[in-house]
Design an enzyme around this catalytic site. Structure first.
Site, PDB file in Angstrom:
ATOM      1  N   TYR A 142     -11.008   4.320 -48.140  1.00 54.25           N
ATOM      2  CA  TYR A 142     -11.265   5.662 -47.611  1.00 54.25           C
ATOM      3  C   TYR A 142     -11.653   5.632 -46.134  1.00 54.25           C
ATOM      4  CZ  TYR A 142     -11.273   7.375 -52.458  1.00 54.25           C
ATOM      5  OH  TYR A 142     -10.916   7.695 -53.751  1.00 54.25           O
ATOM      6  N   LYS A 188      -9.070  -5.569 -58.526  1.00 56.19           N
ATOM      7  CA  LYS A 188      -7.651  -5.747 -58.824  1.00 56.19           C
ATOM      8  C   LYS A 188      -7.243  -7.081 -58.173  1.00 56.19           C
ATOM      9  CE  LYS A 188      -3.782  -4.103 -60.552  1.00 56.19           C
ATOM     10  NZ  LYS A 188      -3.538  -4.005 -61.989  1.00 56.19           N
ATOM     11  N   ASP A 220      -7.434  -1.534 -64.142  1.00 61.16           N
ATOM     12  CA  ASP A 220      -6.616  -0.837 -65.151  1.00 61.16           C
ATOM     13  C   ASP A 220      -7.201  -1.061 -66.545  1.00 61.16           C
ATOM     14  OD1 ASP A 220      -5.946  -3.444 -64.504  1.00 61.16           O
ATOM     15  OD2 ASP A 220      -3.800  -3.230 -64.875  1.00 61.16           O
ATOM     16  N   ASP A 244     -14.611   5.826 -57.481  1.00 58.25           N
ATOM     17  CA  ASP A 244     -14.412   7.275 -57.455  1.00 58.25           C
ATOM     18  C   ASP A 244     -13.763   7.710 -58.769  1.00 58.25           C
ATOM     19  OD1 ASP A 244     -14.103   9.855 -56.640  1.00 58.25           O
ATOM     20  OD2 ASP A 244     -12.676   9.453 -55.038  1.00 58.25           O
ATOM     21  N   ASP A 248     -15.791   9.309 -62.417  1.00 55.67           N
ATOM     22  CA  ASP A 248     -15.430  10.608 -63.001  1.00 55.67           C
ATOM     23  C   ASP A 248     -14.999  10.454 -64.461  1.00 55.67           C
ATOM     24  OD1 ASP A 248     -16.038  12.062 -60.783  1.00 55.67           O
ATOM     25  OD2 ASP A 248     -14.153  13.177 -60.768  1.00 55.67           O
TER      26      ASP A 248
END
Ligand code: NAD
Length: 356
Positions: A142, A188, A220, A244, A248
């Site tokens: 980000y 990852k 994943d 992020d 959620d």
């Protein structure tokens, strides 16, 4: 007697209503546990725009930095949606987070036994879930440079320095020491070099915390495991973009947005807030659920002030109120014995917190 100062930022919409209840509960436990909190109010968001023309006046940053912690409600609402970006309420919140250099976002997810039916997942899957997502907040893709939107392509850069990983990893291990002593680091690393570095540094930090079990998991798989068997997790440590998304996903395990607290912490400052927004649709009606904000205040006591007994009083009082069947309107259809207002819920929790 220990004394703490707390910057209170009520904000917009339901913000003032829910913050008032958190203060009620904090006052009740501070008397019991023998410390004193003084509050200093500061303006942020739409309320600040209306009063000063600026979503975050300089005074707010000064008050926040001079306090021992910041307790924040929520900001925003349709009234301010059409303002230019630099005047919008969210800009104020982003600037506050930056000014306080909060690099770790903590989102606990507790599934209360009485509300297992509020989740979209099967009760037997989520019953007993108690986990914390620790997300790196101010680095990663980000913020990485270079970034650009060009004529026929666009790109971003996912970059982490060893130091950035080290400091968030240390926070996660310290939190795990206060919980169930397990960290699942999510990355990852099978595809990304930046994740390989993340994994190496996290493994290095883990050696300083021999009591904590560390496991690594690909993002994943973590997304899948969260809905398959969330009970396996204690602390989930991850970078900005993965965090992020996973935070959620994790927040929905409990089924209600009005229950979930959060904290954003750095080396020095801490900002404690519910994960929900300002809920303009229900503001001023006395029906907002104050539990997320009250639980955020408990996190402040635990992680910022080290007042673990007082924090536990609050957490237990919330459980007790739910167990006795008190529900705000959002949870009225889940085994409610009595539907109560925002303020009544605050008073009930404050009372239980001082009796326990
Ligand atoms: P929201 O979280 O405010 O509301 C979503 C839904 O959940 C609404 O139906 C609302 O009534 C309900 N809800 C939220 N909190 C509740 C509570 N404590 N008790 C009972 N019901 C609750 O999200 P939104 O509607 O997308 O956004 C509304 C405003 O809040 C927007 O201006 C948005 O920008 C802002 N916002 C602020 C923050 C923040 O201050 N940190 C976060 C998210 C959204």
């Amino acid at each position: 007697m220990k004394r703490y100062t707390v910057a209170l930022i009520k904000g917009d919409g339901i913000g003032p209503e829910i913050i008032d209840e958190a203060v009620k509960v904090l006052d009740a436990v501070s008397v019991k546990e023998g410390f004193e909190i003084t509050y200093k109010e500061a303006l942020l968001g739409g309320a600040a725009v209306d009063m000063t023309g600026d979503p975050i006046p300089d005074e707010t940053i000064e008050i926040a930095k001079s306090a021992d912690a910041v307790l924040f409600g929520a900001i925003g609402g349709p009234k301010w949606d059409d303002l230019p970006r630099d005047k919008r309420p969210e800009t104020g919140l982003l600037k506050l987070r930056k000014a306080l250099e909060v690099f770790a976002n903590l989102r606990p997810v507790t599934v209360y036994d009485e509300l297992v039916n509020a989740s979209t997942l099967k009760p037997e899957v989520i019953k007993g879930t108690d986990l914390m997502v620790v997300r790196e907040l101010i680095g990663g893709i980000y913020f990485g440079q270079p970034r650009a939107y060009e004529e026929d392509r666009a790109y971003n850069t996912m970059v982490y320095t060893k130091e950035e990983v080290r400091r968030i990893a240390k926070k996660a291990f310290e939190i795990a020491m206060k919980r169930n002593k397990k960290v699942t680091s999510v990355d990852k690393a099978n595809v990304l070099e930046v994740s390989q570095l993340w994994r190496d540094v996290v493994s290095e930090v883990a050696r300083e915390y021999p009591e904590v079990t560390l496991e690594h998991m690909y993002v994943d798989n973590a997304a899948m495991q969260l809905v398959r068997d969330p009970k396996q997790f204690d602390v989930i440590l991850t970078g900005n973009i993965f965090g992020d998304i996973l935070s959620d996903e994790a927040s929905m395990l409990s089924g209600s947005i009005g229950l979930l607290p959060s904290a954003s912490i750095g080396e020095r400052y801490g900002l404690y807030e519910p994960i929900h927004g300002s809920a303009p649709d229900i503001a001023g009606q006395g029906i907002a659920n104050p539990i997320a904000t009250i639980a955020s205040a408990a996190m402040m006591l635990k992680y910022q002030f080290g007042e673990e007994k007082a924090a536990k009083r609050i957490d237990e009082a919330i459980k007790q109120a739910l167990k006795e069947g008190y529900r705000t309107k959002d949870l009225a259809s889940f085994d409610a014995k009595e539907v109560v207002t925002t303020s009544e819920m605050g008073s009930i929790i404050a009372q239980y917190a001082s009796e326990l």
